[in-house]
Design a protein around this motif. Structure first.
Motif, PDB file in Angstrom:
ATOM      1  N   MET A  55      37.697  28.779  46.147  1.00 52.40           N
ATOM      2  CA  MET A  55      38.546  29.849  45.767  1.00 52.40           C
ATOM      3  C   MET A  55      39.841  29.355  45.346  1.00 52.40           C
ATOM      4  N   ALA A  56      40.444  28.358  46.001  1.00 53.16           N
ATOM      5  CA  ALA A  56      41.832  27.874  45.518  1.00 53.16           C
ATOM      6  C   ALA A  56      41.526  27.001  44.238  1.00 53.16           C
ATOM      7  N   ASP A  57      40.499  26.374  43.795  1.00 57.35           N
ATOM      8  CA  ASP A  57      40.457  25.684  42.521  1.00 57.35           C
ATOM      9  C   ASP A  57      40.135  26.532  41.550  1.00 57.35           C
ATOM     10  N   HIS A  58      39.320  27.785  41.515  1.00 62.19           N
ATOM     11  CA  HIS A  58      38.859  28.542  40.497  1.00 62.19           C
ATOM     12  C   HIS A  58      39.320  30.005  40.524  1.00 62.19           C
ATOM     13  N   GLY A  59      40.437  30.207  41.233  1.00 65.99           N
ATOM     14  CA  GLY A  59      41.002  31.530  41.361  1.00 65.99           C
ATOM     15  C   GLY A  59      40.403  32.449  41.542  1.00 65.99           C
ATOM     16  N   LEU A  60      39.520  32.506  42.746  1.00 70.46           N
ATOM     17  CA  LEU A  60      38.868  33.485  43.181  1.00 70.46           C
ATOM     18  C   LEU A  60      39.543  34.190  44.467  1.00 70.46           C
ATOM     19  N   CYS A  61      39.104  35.341  44.842  1.00 72.46           N
ATOM     20  CA  CYS A  61      39.829  35.843  45.922  1.00 72.46           C
ATOM     21  C   CYS A  61      38.941  36.829  46.614  1.00 72.46           C
ATOM     22  N   ASP A  62      39.080  37.062  47.996  1.00 73.48           N
ATOM     23  CA  ASP A  62      38.495  37.545  48.952  1.00 73.48           C
ATOM     24  C   ASP A  62      39.098  39.195  48.911  1.00 73.48           C
ATOM     25  N   ILE A  63      38.614  39.915  47.855  1.00 74.33           N
ATOM     26  CA  ILE A  63      38.983  41.270  47.483  1.00 74.33           C
ATOM     27  C   ILE A  63      38.892  42.162  48.869  1.00 74.33           C
ATOM     28  N   LEU A  64      38.190  42.246  49.526  1.00 72.73           N
ATOM     29  CA  LEU A  64      38.118  43.141  51.050  1.00 72.73           C
ATOM     30  C   LEU A  64      39.666  42.512  51.665  1.00 72.73           C
ATOM     31  N   ARG A  65      39.643  41.442  52.072  1.00 71.24           N
ATOM     32  CA  ARG A  65      40.929  40.904  53.040  1.00 71.24           C
ATOM     33  C   ARG A  65      42.239  41.297  51.963  1.00 71.24           C
ATOM     34  N   LEU A  66      42.053  41.078  50.712  1.00 69.59           N
ATOM     35  CA  LEU A  66      43.349  41.472  49.891  1.00 69.59           C
ATOM     36  C   LEU A  66      43.718  43.095  50.139  1.00 69.59           C
ATOM     37  N   CYS A  67      42.681  43.775  50.119  1.00 68.87           N
ATOM     38  CA  CYS A  67      42.934  45.143  50.145  1.00 68.87           C
ATOM     39  C   CYS A  67      43.339  45.748  51.567  1.00 68.87           C
ATOM     40  N   LYS A  68      42.481  45.184  52.560  1.00 69.25           N
ATOM     41  CA  LYS A  68      42.501  45.561  53.991  1.00 69.25           C
ATOM     42  C   LYS A  68      43.722  44.907  54.846  1.00 69.25           C
ATOM     43  N   GLY A  69      44.197  43.849  54.287  1.00 65.41           N
ATOM     44  CA  GLY A  69      45.143  43.071  55.042  1.00 65.41           C
ATOM     45  C   GLY A  69      44.736  42.551  56.095  1.00 65.41           C
ATOM     46  N   ASP A  70      45.324  42.905  57.352  1.00 61.09           N
ATOM     47  CA  ASP A  70      45.031  42.334  58.767  1.00 61.09           C
ATOM     48  C   ASP A  70      43.769  43.022  59.432  1.00 61.09           C
ATOM     49  N   ASP A  71      43.336  44.183  58.787  1.00 60.05           N
ATOM     50  CA  ASP A  71      42.149  44.815  59.540  1.00 60.05           C
ATOM     51  C   ASP A  71      41.009  44.114  59.952  1.00 60.05           C
ATOM     52  N   ARG A  72      40.486  44.252  61.249  1.00 63.37           N
ATOM     53  CA  ARG A  72      39.315  43.497  61.841  1.00 63.37           C
ATOM     54  C   ARG A  72      38.046  44.308  61.361  1.00 63.37           C
ATOM     55  N   ILE A  73      37.666  43.705  60.341  1.00 66.61           N
ATOM     56  CA  ILE A  73      36.240  44.659  59.928  1.00 66.61           C
ATOM     57  C   ILE A  73      35.180  43.496  60.026  1.00 66.61           C
ATOM     58  N   TYR A  74      33.947  44.168  60.390  1.00 66.29           N
ATOM     59  CA  TYR A  74      32.919  43.235  60.649  1.00 66.29           C
ATOM     60  C   TYR A  74      31.673  43.869  59.606  1.00 66.29           C
ATOM     61  N   THR A  75      30.630  42.782  59.321  1.00 71.62           N
ATOM     62  CA  THR A  75      29.649  43.381  58.790  1.00 71.62           C
ATOM     63  C   THR A  75      28.296  43.098  59.406  1.00 71.62           C
TER      64      THR A  75
END
Length: 431
Positions: free
Chosen positions: A181-201
């Motif tokens: 993620m750091a080397d190739h400019g990728l992001c965890d989009i759900l964590r970016l949008c949901k912040g500190d929400d505890r969400i499980y799948t």
């Protein structure tokens, strides 16, 4: 990555789901029909359990394109499903790791994407992730990458796991993912949008744990699109949730369409009795002819069926929302898996919600006028996508105005059409 054109047309919806095996024909039929009712246009399935011998059966149950990466009849396998008439151009399909990883290069709304369907093994080795990024990021094609699936690890030990050991056992893969993620400019989009929400799948009944094993890693440039929205919703016949990502352009507003009788109402005794009363009352009234009588009966039954259907839908929607709220309220108690009563209520509510989904599938079959071919096997050619496909064929996606300018926004198209006909009928000139 090179940034593509701005989105101007209908958005791209991508869904990802670990379906816990679709080797059983009946389960496969139900899950595929459930997916057809999703708004997303393309789906990435993990643990599909497909084999060459079942390809024809899959195709009979899905209206659209299927791209297999077979596993065995009881393990692995990843599959891409593309809805028919979805205005997605498929450029290429490549298997990266047999039964584990595939990529699909597509073009949508003049923008190139690379979708990568990932199902990592439940161990601490990293070769699947290494092969995934090596084969995807070494391509020469300029596009936006969307990686999604079941990674069988988590990204954050504090936010993505509850119960059991604090750290996930597959920590080597976790470390590698953060590096990629750091080397190739990728992001965890759900964590970016949901912040500190505890969400499980994923819920593990045996170990009484909850984890977020399913997630999207996306090219960071996609975040700057007009709308880039992740979501997690209830799965179906699986211990995994359904995750989705919407990259949205201008929405298309549609009308009500045609009314179709829902023959599920015939299973309701109150509905049947009222229809009998309508028929008897109409027959006893004055009528000019038998054909006129028949038209009046049909009109009255239709009017009643519409009102009855609306009330039933409101009732079911209320019950469905209540179930979803009950499930979400239970999930808020982070220790519910250790509480026997709450855990049982959670599974009972999920079972009832599954029943609602089955009713939706049967309703779609009615609306699409699908026939049984034989018990347990249905012709699914026109299932959930049929009404949307037909409506889409009647849509206007582009107009050229009097100034020879292209109109592609549905708002601009609608305004132009309204103004054109207002001017036409308000004109004082005669032909």
């Amino acid at each position: 990555m090179i940034i593509g054109n701005n989105l101007t047309g209908p958005g791209l919806g991508v869904g990802s789901f670990n379906c816990n095996g679709l080797g059983n024909p009946e389960k496969r039929r139900l899950v595929l029909n459930w997916l057809k009712n999703k708004p997303d246009k393309i789906f990435m399935l993990q643990e599909s359990h497909s084999v060459p011998a079942t390809e024809d059966s899959w195709r009979r149950s899905w209206e659209g394109d299927i791209y297999f990466n077979h596993g065995s009849s009881n393990s692995t396998g990843v599959t891409f499903l593309v809805k028919s008439n979805s205005d997605i151009k498929i450029c290429s399909h490549k298997i990266i790791v047999q039964g584990r990883v595939s990529l699909l290069e597509i073009e949508h709304d003049s923008t190139n994407y690379c979708l990568v369907n990932v199902y990592c093994p439940n161990d601490n080795v990293t070769h699947v992730v290494e092969s995934t990024f090596l084969n995807t990021l070494s391509r020469t094609r300029d596009d936006f990458c969307i990686f999604g699936g079941d990674w069988n690890t988590i990204l954050d030990n504090n936010m993505d796991k509850h119960g059991g050991n604090r750290a996930h056992s597959n920590n080597n893969r976790q470390i590698l993912l953060h590096q990629m993620m750091a080397d190739h400019g990728l992001c965890d989009i759900l964590r970016l949008c949901k912040g500190d929400d505890r969400i499980y799948t994923h819920v593990n009944k045996q170990h009484k744990t909850q984890t977020r094993l399913d997630f999207f890693l996306i090219d960071a440039n996609i975040v700057n699109f007009p709308l880039c929205t992740p979501d997690i919703s209830h799965g179906f016949k699986s211990d995994h949730s359904y995750i989705s990502l919407t990259v949205q352009g201008t929405p298309v507003n549609r009308g009500k369409g045609y009314w179709k009788f829902n023959n599920q109402h015939l299973e309701n005794e109150n509905f049947v009795n009222e229809v009998r009363n309508i028929i008897n009352a109409t027959i006893n009234s004055d009528h000019d002819s038998k054909s006129g009588l028949w038209d009046v009966i049909k009109f009255k039954i239709k009017d009643f069926a519409i009102r009855f259907g609306k009330k039933e839908k409101e009732k079911k929607d209320t019950e469905r929302k209540k179930l979803i709220k009950e499930i979400e309220d239970i999930k808020k108690d982070t220790n519910f898996m250790q509480n026997d009563d709450l855990r049982q209520k959670f599974f009972d509510f999920e079972s009832k919600l599954d029943d609602f989904i089955k009713q939706d599938i049967n309703g779609a079959i009615t609306r699409a006028r699908i026939k049984w071919t034989e018990e347990g096997e249905r012709s699914t050619k026109y299932f959930f996508g049929i009404e949307k496909s037909n409506a889409k064929k009647k849509s206007i996606n582009k107009l050229i105005d009097s100034n020879n300018a292209d109109l592609t926004s549905h708002t601009d198209i609608s305004n132009h059409v309204v103004n054109f006909y207002q001017n036409l009928y308000n004109s004082t000139q005669s032909n």
